[in-house]
Structures are given as structure tokens and as C-alpha cells.
Design an enzyme around this catalytic site. Structure first.
Site, PDB file in Angstrom:
ATOM      1  N   GLU A  39       0.875  -1.160   0.000  1.00 53.65           N
ATOM      2  CA  GLU A  39       0.000   0.000   0.000  1.00 53.65           C
ATOM      3  C   GLU A  39       0.919   1.219   0.000  1.00 53.65           C
ATOM      4  O   GLU A  39       1.809   1.328   0.846  1.00 53.65           O
ATOM      5  CB  GLU A  39      -0.870  -0.006   1.260  1.00 53.65           C
ATOM      6  CG  GLU A  39      -1.862   1.126   1.257  1.00 53.65           C
ATOM      7  CD  GLU A  39      -2.740   1.177   2.513  1.00 53.65           C
ATOM      8  OE1 GLU A  39      -2.705   0.225   3.311  1.00 53.65           O
ATOM      9  OE2 GLU A  39      -3.432   2.188   2.668  1.00 53.65           O
ATOM     10  N   ARG A 265       5.100 -12.446   9.949  1.00 53.67           N
ATOM     11  CA  ARG A 265       5.802 -11.230   9.572  1.00 53.67           C
ATOM     12  C   ARG A 265       7.130 -11.153  10.307  1.00 53.67           C
ATOM     13  O   ARG A 265       7.315 -11.759  11.366  1.00 53.67           O
ATOM     14  CB  ARG A 265       4.961  -9.992   9.828  1.00 53.67           C
ATOM     15  CG  ARG A 265       4.639  -9.708  11.281  1.00 53.67           C
ATOM     16  CD  ARG A 265       4.004  -8.317  11.459  1.00 53.67           C
ATOM     17  NE  ARG A 265       3.001  -8.027  10.441  1.00 53.67           N
ATOM     18  CZ  ARG A 265       2.968  -6.891   9.727  1.00 53.67           C
ATOM     19  NH1 ARG A 265       3.846  -5.954   9.910  1.00 53.67           N
ATOM     20  NH2 ARG A 265       2.024  -6.682   8.841  1.00 53.67           N
ATOM     21  N   LYS A 275       4.560   0.861   9.537  1.00 52.12           N
ATOM     22  CA  LYS A 275       4.647   2.028   8.666  1.00 52.12           C
ATOM     23  C   LYS A 275       4.060   3.258   9.357  1.00 52.12           C
ATOM     24  O   LYS A 275       4.558   4.352   9.203  1.00 52.12           O
ATOM     25  CB  LYS A 275       3.872   1.768   7.370  1.00 52.12           C
ATOM     26  CG  LYS A 275       4.755   1.243   6.263  1.00 52.12           C
ATOM     27  CD  LYS A 275       4.086   1.366   4.926  1.00 52.12           C
ATOM     28  CE  LYS A 275       3.161   0.204   4.680  1.00 52.12           C
ATOM     29  NZ  LYS A 275       2.614   0.134   3.343  1.00 52.12           N
TER      30      LYS A 275
HETATM   31  P1  ATP Z   1       2.631  -2.015   8.260  1.00 49.59           P
HETATM   32  O1  ATP Z   1       1.836  -2.998   9.063  1.00 49.59           O
HETATM   33  O2  ATP Z   1       4.043  -1.865   8.678  1.00 49.59           O
HETATM   34  O3  ATP Z   1       1.946  -0.703   8.075  1.00 49.59           O
HETATM   35  P2  ATP Z   1       1.598  -3.210   5.920  1.00 49.59           P
HETATM   36  O4  ATP Z   1       1.477  -4.661   6.114  1.00 49.59           O
HETATM   37  O5  ATP Z   1       0.351  -2.425   6.039  1.00 49.59           O
HETATM   38  O6  ATP Z   1       2.762  -2.666   6.819  1.00 49.59           O
HETATM   39  P3  ATP Z   1       1.735  -3.228   3.104  1.00 49.59           P
HETATM   40  O7  ATP Z   1       2.167  -2.139   2.226  1.00 49.59           O
HETATM   41  O8  ATP Z   1       0.305  -3.596   3.129  1.00 49.59           O
HETATM   42  O9  ATP Z   1       2.248  -2.872   4.549  1.00 49.59           O
HETATM   43  O10 ATP Z   1       2.629  -4.503   2.866  1.00 49.59           O
HETATM   44  C1  ATP Z   1       2.933  -5.045   1.623  1.00 49.59           C
HETATM   45  C2  ATP Z   1       3.296  -6.482   1.821  1.00 49.59           C
HETATM   46  O11 ATP Z   1       4.399  -6.601   2.706  1.00 49.59           O
HETATM   47  C3  ATP Z   1       2.150  -7.253   2.425  1.00 49.59           C
HETATM   48  O12 ATP Z   1       2.012  -8.465   1.735  1.00 49.59           O
HETATM   49  C4  ATP Z   1       2.570  -7.468   3.841  1.00 49.59           C
HETATM   50  O13 ATP Z   1       2.031  -8.641   4.350  1.00 49.59           O
HETATM   51  C5  ATP Z   1       4.092  -7.515   3.732  1.00 49.59           C
HETATM   52  N1  ATP Z   1       4.707  -7.099   4.974  1.00 49.59           N
HETATM   53  C6  ATP Z   1       4.522  -5.950   5.644  1.00 49.59           C
HETATM   54  N2  ATP Z   1       5.206  -5.926   6.782  1.00 49.59           N
HETATM   55  C7  ATP Z   1       5.878  -7.100   6.843  1.00 49.59           C
HETATM   56  C8  ATP Z   1       6.772  -7.696   7.786  1.00 49.59           C
HETATM   57  N3  ATP Z   1       7.122  -7.071   8.899  1.00 49.59           N
HETATM   58  N4  ATP Z   1       7.268  -8.915   7.512  1.00 49.59           N
HETATM   59  C9  ATP Z   1       6.925  -9.553   6.386  1.00 49.59           C
HETATM   60  N5  ATP Z   1       6.098  -9.057   5.465  1.00 49.59           N
HETATM   61  C10 ATP Z   1       5.563  -7.849   5.679  1.00 49.59           C
HETATM   62 MG    MG Z   2      -1.265  -3.611   4.758  1.00 45.36          MG
END
Ligand code: ATP
Ligand code: MG
Length: 569
Positions: A39, A265, A275
Site C-alpha cells: 500500500e 511477519r 509504517k
Molecule cells: P505495516 O503494518 O508496517 O503498516 P503493511 O502490512 O500495512 O505494513 P503493506 O504495504 O500492506 O504494509 O505490505 C505489503 C506487503 O508486505 C504485504 O504483503 C505485507 O504482508 C508484507 N509485509 C509488511 N510488513 C511485513 C513484515 N514485517 N514482515 C513480512 N512481510 C511484511
Molecule cells: Mg497492509
């Protein structure tokens, strides 16, 4: 644990095991197609790197494909700056999506058509409850949900209202489109979840065309399906959403629907990985931007001096699991040391200079000392480093009253100067006012030159140095962890307040040294170049550097106790 050992044994992670099984049964006609779906509401961090390495890595390994897709269904939080940074970072990590760069917003029309299908087949309805009422009606784990009074609207009425929602006839939050599933489901996500909401916001790609936007749980399975994704890999928190993922595709009559697979994760000890929190730190000036070298963002790690190889290696070696855990930050540091040990040229730099005068060395004389560029790399050759009567050594390498086990320079003591001579301290001077030691005097042994026969006389320590005549001044930035170490390593709780985060900030996480001296061979070093400053660590030239005034970031110190830590576990 050594990279090579792991590479040879190639443990099959459980996602690969699922892919293997699907290939065997010819599910998806043997196709393997993954995606990385960020995102665009912030910069990528090392957690995303894990997901990137996993998805692109699996595609590579299985002769499959991996798309880069921006999940830009939420107009309020998304910015072009983030999109550009994400594109840059994924490429920098070493992955390529070829011509498959997609935006969820490109599918808004199709998603809308699919929503009409849901309505026409009695699987979705327009609900006029307020957001608070929807929450209240949903119930809890122990209390079943209550049906909305609008649940049994006729298909015709739903079609008219949904159309009117799209045309902007209603206020934000006044109506939503909901899936008609089951208000008594034990899974809260299945209690008639919201599919579309009204949001009168401009979108960075679709402008003002839409004022209704699809929710993640509706949009994501469709995006995957439209792109022909086979294995939709996401993090564990989506496990409870999987029935909804499958429901959407089933109601869409999807043939060979993609399957959602969840993995744990990445969490790193004492490291901010959300984020939202990273954005809080950046926007409130607690760090110097998204690429602050103390942040675990890809851009921060890059600026700090991490290599893509070290990050990829780290991601491979931590593995892919089904349960959440916390990886020790020292393992990440171990991976960059291992990489730079092989690659980084060794040079001499004095971070806290103290003048050293060799009284019996001829004045106005200079010698060029041969110095190995990298003992780990036989092809790296040697260079000349000029030596003269006045040098600088590290302030901490001299002690006027040495404590036990201090083997460096002290009155009457001998040490070797790296690639040069053995010297003996004869005297030192103090500043009368401050009491600070300002100058150390010594004599050298002309027979002890490094590389000469007879030079093998042993002394207990070897110091690095720079020549006063030719050394260049440089700024060096040293970093400690941004967060203070917590007693027990816990996962960062997502709901911990921002104040709590601010209280955990390490007040000494950044130290700037303005008076460092480096050997003149570094004169033309370019931003991004990495070196080992002997005995001091690995350093990377910062983009703040200007010709003639270099700025370095310390990537890591040299001390690696990872093997020892592993031994203790
Ligand atoms: P955050 O929770 O930090 O805001 P997010 O999951 O909302 O991050 P996205 O942009 O939706 O961030 O993530 C893109 C991809 O990266 C998704 O498939 C998500 O599952 C993966 N991802 C995000 N954070 C992690 C992590 N700490 N470890 C592994 N994969 C991750
Ligand atoms: Mg997300």
C-alpha cells in the site's frame, strides 16, 4: 550458522511445499504467479524486504512470475512520493517485475461491475447504519451479531442505492455496501463485512472519478484474480480474513481462484516496523527523514551502507515460518559484516585524533608504506600510504596511566603503527588549562619497518594512524539503536501509544564527529562507497558529502559476537 551450509541444504519452506504439491497435481496448469502488493502509504522497511524476497524469490525458483502491485484503494493516505520510493527500493533489492506493474485503482471499474453482480445475485446490500451502529451490530467473539434492518432490501433498491452512492448523492459514512454472509458466524470478518464505503476524496490516479472506494478484503482477492495470481502470500494477521477472501472469489464464480497463504511477519528486536509509527517518527522530526540511517526502512538501510546482497541474505536465512517471532537485530548486523568483510577496502581513519610526534624521525621526510587493500580479497592489491614525522592516532589508543589489560600506547610502552614501525612513547604534553593531553612524543625503531626482515619483533598492539601532512578532514556519523533496548525482547505492540514510542527513543542514537582525519586515498570516494576503517568498523560515504568534505556513516562496528550469541542459546 553459515550461509554456505544453508544454501547447500536448501530447506524447503512451507510455501514452496504448497507450490510443489500444486505443481504435482497440475493445479493452475503448473503456473506459479505471485505478487508483492504494497500500500503506497509509506516507505518500505526490512519487513517488506522479507516479503519481496519471498515472493520474487519463489517466482524465480519456480520459473514463475511476480507482479508489483500498488494496493492504492485508500485515497486519503497515499502519495506519489511513496510509489516512486517503492519502485526504486524493489529494483535496488535486485528484483524485476518486467512489464507487470499494476495499480489496484486500475481495476475500480471492474470491481464496481463485480459488486453489481454480487448485488444482483443477492450477495450484497446497501446498509444505512452508521459506522458506530455497524460496529455495535457486529457483536463480539462471545456475542453473536445482529442483522441490519436494511439486510433484506430488494435487489432493485440495492442497485439504485449503490448507483446513487457512486454518483455522490450521499454523505461520507452515511451508507455502505455490505456482503450478505452471516451475522452469526464465529468469524467476525464474515459478519456481513463492508465492501464499499463513501469517501469524497481525490485519488492520486483516478482523480475525482470515484467517491466510493472498495475495502481491502473485497479488493484484494479480486486484484489477485484479475492478474491470474496463483499463490497470494500475505502475513499472518490475514489468516482470519481468508474465509472472506475465498467467499468473494466463490461468489464471483472464479475459476481456479488464487489461494491465500499466510506467513509470520518479520519482527526485529527493539526496532520500529510499523509504517504508521515510522511515519509518525518522520513527520514529527524524531528522525531526519525516511532515509535516516537509523531507520529500518530500505532507504535508511541503503543510506547507512547496507548492501542489497546482505539484506537478501538476511531474509533468506531467517526463513519463513507460520508463527510469529522476533529476530535479533545483531543477526542483521552479522549479515552486513559478513558481506563487507569480503568486499570493503581497508583504510585508515582516525575518529578522535591525538597528535603523535616521532622525535627521531627526520623532519620533512616522507615514506610511502605499502598497505594491503583487503586481506580477504587476493585480487584487491595494495596501495601506498604516506608516513611522516607527525601523525595522528586515536585518542583512546593512548593512556597516561594505563589500567590493567590496557596494551596500547602509554609512557615507556611500545606499539606497532600499522604497516609502518614500532614506536616507543617517551613523553606527552597536556593543555595547562584543560588538563587534556594534546601531544604524545615517541621514538621509532628504524629496523622494525613492516615487511622487512627483523621487523617481526613482537609487540602487543598495532595502532592505525594518519599522517598529519596529508590527512583529510572528514565528518563521521556514528549510530546506536534508535530505540533503547527493552529488557525482554517483545514484539512491538501495534497499539502502544506514540508517547510510549517517544519515551523509548535512545537520546544518544546519533553522534556526529566533525574532526575526523582520513587517509588521502579516500579523496575521491563517492556517495555509497563502503570502506572498513581499520579497527573502527564499516563506513559508507553519505550523500551529504561534497568534494573535499566527505561525510561517512558508520554501518556497523567490527565486533561481531553473533557466533558467540548463538553458542549461548
Ligand atoms: P505495516 O503494518 O508496517 O503498516 P503493511 O502490512 O500495512 O505494513 P503493506 O504495504 O500492506 O504494509 O505490505 C505489503 C506487503 O508486505 C504485504 O504483503 C505485507 O504482508 C508484507 N509485509 C509488511 N510488513 C511485513 C513484515 N514485517 N514482515 C513480512 N512481510 C511484511
Ligand atoms: Mg497492509
Amino acid at each position: 550458522m553459515c550461509a554456505k551450509e544453508l544454501k547447500n541444504s536448501e530447506p524447503v519452506n512451507f510455501v514452496q511445499a504448497i507450490i510443489d504439491k500444486d505443481k504435482k497435481t497440475n493445479k493452475y496448469g503448473g503456473r506459479v504467479h505471485l505478487r508483492f502488493p504494497p500500500e503506497p502509504n509509506g516507505y518500505l522497511h526490512i519487513g517488506h524486504a522479507k516479503s519481496i524476497c519471498l515472493n520474487f524469490g519463489l517466482a524465480e525458483k519456480n520459473n514463475g512470475l511476480c507482479n508489483l502491485r500498488f494496493d492504492d484503494t485508500n485515497p486519503a493516505k497515499e502519495e506519489v512520493e511513496y510509489i516512486e520510493s517503492i519502485i526504486y527500493d524493489v529494483h535496488w533489492l535486485g528484483f524485476d517485475w518486467e512489464d507487470r506493474l499494476f495499480y489496484a485503482s486500475d481495476y475500480f471499474d471492474r470491481m464496481y461491475q463485480d459488486a453489481l453482480t454480487l448485488i444482483k445475485e443477492g450477495n450484497a446490500y446497501v446498509c444505512d447504519l452508521s459506522p458506530e451502529e455497524i460496529r455495535e451490530y457486529r457483536g463480539t467473539f462471545t456475542i453473536p451479531g445482529k442483522e441490519s434492518p436494511f439486510r433484506n432490501r430488494s435487489i432493485e433498491e440495492n442497485l439504485v442505492l449503490f448507483e446513487e452512492m457512486k454518483e455522490g448523492k450521499f454523505a461520507d459514512g452515511s451508507r455502505v455496501l455490505r456482503a450478505k454472509i452471516a451475522m452469526n458466524s464465529p468469524n467476525l470478518n464474515m459478519r456481513d463485512p463492508v465492501l464499499y464505503r463513501i469517501l469524497k476524496e481525490s485519488h492520486h490516479r483516478t482523480g475525482d472519478k470515484w467517491c466510493i472506494y472498495p475495502m481491502y478484503d473485497y479488493a484484494h482477492p479480486l486484484e489477485d484474480y484479475y492478474e491470474g495470481i496463483t499463490h497470494s502470500v500475505c502475513t499472518l494477521e490475514f489468516e482470519d480474513h481468508r474465509p472472506l477472501y475465498d467467499w468473494v472469489l466463490e461468489k464471483m464464480h472464479a475459476e481456479e481462484p488464487p489461494q491465500q497463504i499466510e506467513f509470520a511477519r518479520l519482527n526485529i528486536s527493539d526496532t520500529v516496523m510499523s509504517k504508521r509509527k515510522l511515519r509518525f517518527l518522520v513527520e514529527n522530526g524524531h528522525v531526519d527523514g525516511w532515509d535516516d540511517p537509523r531507520l529500518p526502512t530500505i532507504s535508511g538501510l541503503r543510506r547507512r551502507g547496507y548492501t542489497p546482497e546482505a539484506i537478501r541474505n538476511f531474509c533468506d536465512r531467517i526463513g519463513v515460518a507460520k508463527t510469529n517471532s522476533v529476530v535479533d537485530i545483531r543477526f542483521l548486523e552479522h549479515c552486513i559484516r559478513e558481506d563487507l568483510n569480503l568486499k570493503a577496502p581497508r583504510v585508515m581513519a582516525v575518529l578522535n585524533p591525538l597528535k603523535l610526534i616521532i622525535d627521531n624521525y627526520p623532519e620533512d621526510f616522507e615514506e610511502e608504506m605499502d598497505s594491503e587493500n583487503n586481506p580477504e580479497d587476493p585480487d584487491s592489491g595494495t596501495r601506498k600510504v604516506s608516513f611522516s614525522r607527525e601523525l595522528f592516532i586515536e585518542r583512546e589508543d593512548f593512556h597516561d596511566n594505563p589500567p590493567a589489560k590496557y596494551y596500547r600506547l602509554a609512557p615507556g610502552r611500545e606499539v606497532r603503527l600499522k604497516n609502518a614501525y614500532i614506536i616507543k612513547c617517551t613523553d606527552f604534553l597536556r593543555d595547562e588549562k584543560t588538563g587534556e593531553i594534546v601531544e604524545v612524543h615517541c621514538t621509532y625503531d628504524p629496523e622494525s619497518k613492516s615487511g622487512r626482515p627483523g621487523a617481526m619483533r613482537r609487540v602487543k598492539s598495532t595502532l592505525h594512524w594518519v599522517s598529519a601532512k596529508s590527512a583529510l578532514k572528514a565528518e563521521v556519523r556514528l549510530y546506536e539503536n534508535l530505540l533503547l533496548a527493552s529488557e525482554q525482547q517483545q514484539e512491538q505492540s501495534e497499539d502502544a501509544g506514540d508517547n510510549e514510542l517517544v519515551n523509548k527513543l535512545n537520546p544518544t542514537s546519533k553522534e556526529i564527529l566533525l574532526e575526523c582525519l582520513i587517509e588521502p586515498n579516500l579523496m575521491n570516494a563517492m556517495p555509497g562507497e563502503r570502506f572498513q576503517f581499520m579497527r573502527k568498523g564499516y563506513f559508507c560515504v553519505d550523500p551529504d558529502s561534497k568534494p573535499g568534505s566527505l561525510v561517512f556513516n558508520r554501518i556497523v562496528s567490527l565486533r561481531d559476537n553473533w557466533e558467540k550469541i548463538m553458542g549461548e542459546v
